[in-house]
Design an enzyme around this catalytic site. Structure first.
Site, PDB file in Angstrom:
ATOM      1  N   ASN A   1      -4.301  -2.246  -1.327  1.00 53.12           N
ATOM      2  CA  ASN A   1      -4.532  -2.855  -0.023  1.00 53.12           C
ATOM      3  C   ASN A   1      -4.589  -4.373  -0.271  1.00 53.12           C
ATOM      4  O   ASN A   1      -5.386  -4.837  -1.093  1.00 53.12           O
ATOM      5  CB  ASN A   1      -5.870  -2.341   0.512  1.00 53.12           C
ATOM      6  CG  ASN A   1      -6.224  -2.967   1.843  1.00 53.12           C
ATOM      7  OD1 ASN A   1      -5.954  -4.130   2.110  1.00 53.12           O
ATOM      8  ND2 ASN A   1      -6.854  -2.179   2.693  1.00 53.12           N
TER       9      ASN A   1
ATOM     10  N   CYS B   1       4.091 -11.186  12.805  1.00 56.84           N
ATOM     11  CA  CYS B   1       5.091 -10.599  13.703  1.00 56.84           C
ATOM     12  C   CYS B   1       4.442 -10.013  14.959  1.00 56.84           C
ATOM     13  O   CYS B   1       5.048  -9.201  15.643  1.00 56.84           O
ATOM     14  CB  CYS B   1       5.934  -9.555  12.961  1.00 56.84           C
ATOM     15  SG  CYS B   1       4.973  -8.248  12.221  1.00 56.84           S
TER      16      CYS B   1
ATOM     17  N   SER C   1       0.824  -1.212   0.000  1.00 53.39           N
ATOM     18  CA  SER C   1       0.000   0.000   0.000  1.00 53.39           C
ATOM     19  C   SER C   1       0.859   1.265   0.000  1.00 53.39           C
ATOM     20  O   SER C   1       0.336   2.358  -0.118  1.00 53.39           O
ATOM     21  CB  SER C   1      -0.926  -0.004   1.220  1.00 53.39           C
ATOM     22  OG  SER C   1      -0.158  -0.106   2.394  1.00 53.39           O
TER      23      SER C   1
HETATM   24  N1  SAH Z   1       8.003  -8.379   3.332  1.00 50.67           N
HETATM   25  C1  SAH Z   1       8.720  -7.161   3.595  1.00 50.67           C
HETATM   26  C2  SAH Z   1       8.320  -6.499   4.886  1.00 50.67           C
HETATM   27  C3  SAH Z   1       6.847  -6.221   5.003  1.00 50.67           C
HETATM   28  S1  SAH Z   1       6.436  -5.078   6.244  1.00 50.67           S
HETATM   29  C4  SAH Z   1      10.222  -7.447   3.554  1.00 50.67           C
HETATM   30  O1  SAH Z   1      10.630  -8.620   3.538  1.00 50.67           O
HETATM   31  O2  SAH Z   1      10.991  -6.485   3.537  1.00 50.67           O
HETATM   32  C5  SAH Z   1       4.756  -4.807   5.961  1.00 50.67           C
HETATM   33  C6  SAH Z   1       4.422  -4.000   4.708  1.00 50.67           C
HETATM   34  O3  SAH Z   1       3.009  -3.979   4.593  1.00 50.67           O
HETATM   35  C7  SAH Z   1       4.862  -2.539   4.704  1.00 50.67           C
HETATM   36  O4  SAH Z   1       5.609  -2.307   3.543  1.00 50.67           O
HETATM   37  C8  SAH Z   1       3.554  -1.729   4.632  1.00 50.67           C
HETATM   38  O5  SAH Z   1       3.661  -0.608   3.775  1.00 50.67           O
HETATM   39  C9  SAH Z   1       2.605  -2.737   4.044  1.00 50.67           C
HETATM   40  N2  SAH Z   1       1.172  -2.633   4.384  1.00 50.67           N
HETATM   41  C10 SAH Z   1       0.595  -2.391   5.581  1.00 50.67           C
HETATM   42  N3  SAH Z   1      -0.739  -2.557   5.506  1.00 50.67           N
HETATM   43  C11 SAH Z   1      -1.014  -2.927   4.219  1.00 50.67           C
HETATM   44  C12 SAH Z   1      -2.207  -3.276   3.520  1.00 50.67           C
HETATM   45  N4  SAH Z   1      -3.387  -3.310   4.137  1.00 50.67           N
HETATM   46  N5  SAH Z   1      -2.107  -3.629   2.219  1.00 50.67           N
HETATM   47  C13 SAH Z   1      -0.913  -3.621   1.588  1.00 50.67           C
HETATM   48  N6  SAH Z   1       0.243  -3.321   2.211  1.00 50.67           N
HETATM   49  C14 SAH Z   1       0.195  -2.966   3.500  1.00 50.67           C
END
Ligand code: SAH
Length: 392
Positions: free
Chosen positions: A271, A332, A245
């Site tokens: 999303n 997490c 997102s």
């Molecule tokens: N997989 C990544 C870390 C993910 S952290 C890695 O290995 O580096 C979680 C991510 O989810 C963040 O980038 C945040 O921007 C995104 N995020 C949070 N809520 C979301 C949603 N509802 N839909 C899509 N992305 C979302």
């Protein structure tokens, strides 16, 4: 100046005996007018010594244990703790350019995070006590590593619980924001000043490598941030679609893709809940799916909503996997235990009419140590699952 003695209840002393490092405010009988952030001696009503802790005048976690020893917790002691943490990293993060050098309670340095990105170090001091030690921490890092730059990313809401301001900036060396570092043979640009956390999600380094082993076919990386999993999958897969997102994160993901000369990746700002719902309705099919959402249960009160969130994501992902497909699914939230998480995924698999095998039960990378007696330090769950059957 002698450290003030803080008197704790029997229950507080029992917490220390059980190997925990947090003592709640309700278990402080007399704080003895300790300064906010002071290093204090712990004693019970009978004046029995229980160790030394950092004291917070504001947080519900009033005391965080530093040591059971009487030896003063001075600069040399702090430097030894950082050196001990460093020696573990030589073994568990050897070769990695970006890793967590100090992981707070997991390294007996409660509320201190030090992440290393090649020549740059990013620190977080999340309590009054650690914040007071910041100048010493910077000096110790300068002596031990001669870094190009030391930044602070203290722009996190938890500091509010300590009455500390949110702030970020350069503490020493050059004012740089972006740095390039390698992970598992891939190049990544980290935005240390503008990115999420300290720039990267270092706790998933080993899981990204593990995911690559199973990845194949058409792959989807949900909550992809700057493409960590997606780039790992790309080498093994026909195509990878990363969803997030955050447009800033996707901007870096695209740059990371170019940096590695990969052509089989696409990115979409969405999303993930909406995306998965629509993709499921369109009967999209994948061979590999990664789900790495942010923590849904930061507080215990959010647990039910978190369960529903995890179940929905995993249900949709399992339905969209081809026979033999792999799901790499993460949580997490430390409030959701591994047992809870397995139960949620099992319920999702039943609803999806899929028989699922657990291929690997994983956790955070080893540079984020888990203390045996502090369950909160075991926060990341990563399951690698395989869809081995459909039923009607
Ligand atoms: N997989 C990544 C870390 C993910 S952290 C890695 O290995 O580096 C979680 C991510 O989810 C963040 O980038 C945040 O921007 C995104 N995020 C949070 N809520 C979301 C949603 N509802 N839909 C899509 N992305 C979302």
């Amino acid at each position: 100046m002698p450290s003030p003695a803080v008197t704790i209840t029997q229950r507080g002393a029992d917490r220390v005996s059980s190997g925990h490092v947090w003592i709640y405010r309700a278990d402080v009988l007399d704080a003895n007018e300790a300064d906010p952030g002071a290093i204090v001696h712990l004693q019970d009503r009978r004046r029995h010594f229980w160790g030394q802790a950092i004291y917070s005048s504001r947080s519900q976690i009033a005391l965080r244990l530093l040591t059971r020893d009487e030896r003063p917790f001075d600069r040399a002691f702090l430097a030894e703790r950082i050196a001990t943490a460093t020696s573990l990293r030589r073994q568990v993060a050897g070769g990695a350019q970006a890793y967590r050098l100090v992981s707070a309670e997991g390294d007996l340095l409660p509320s201190l995070i030090i992440d290393r990105y090649g020549p740059c170090f990013v620190i977080q001091t999340l309590t009054q006590g650690m914040d007071r030690l910041k100048p010493q921490i910077v000096e110790i890092l300068q002596q031990a590593f001669s870094p190009r730059s030391i930044l602070e990313r203290n722009d996190v809401a938890v500091r509010g619980l300590e009455g500390l301001p949110e702030q970020k900036g350069t503490l020493a060396g050059e004012s740089i924001s972006e740095v390039e570092a390698e992970e598992n043979g891939l190049r990544f640009t980290f935005d240390l000043m503008g990115g999420q956390k300290t720039g990267g999600f270092l706790d998933q380094r080993e899981n990204r490598l593990a995911a690559r082993q199973y990845a194949r076919g058409r792959a989807l990386d949900c909550f992809c941030y700057t493409g960590g999993f997606a780039l790992h999958l790309a080498a093994q897969c026909d195509s990878v679609l990363g969803i997030d997102s955050s447009p800033e994160a996707l901007g870096l993901a695209r740059r990371n893709q170019q940096l590695n000369g990969l052509t089989n990746l696409d990115w979409k700002e969405a999303n993930c809940f909406d995306f998965l719902k629509a993709a499921d309705l369109e009967r999209q099919r994948y061979d590999t799916i990664v789900l790495d959402p942010p923590a849904f249960a930061r507080q215990k009160s959010k647990l039910e909503a978190a369960r529903r969130g995890y179940k929905e994501l995993n249900l949709r992902a399992l339905k969209m996997l081809n026979p033999g497909g792999f799901l790499i699914t993460c949580s997490c939230s430390h409030h959701v235990s591994e047992t809870d998480f397995l139960e949620i995924i099992a319920a999702a698999a039943l609803d999806a009419h899929r028989t699922v095998a657990v291929v690997e039960r994983r956790t955070q990378s080893r540079d984020h140590p888990i203390l045996l007696t502090v369950p909160e330090t075991h926060y990341l769950k990563c399951l690698i699952l395989r869809v081995i059957g459909f039923f009607s």
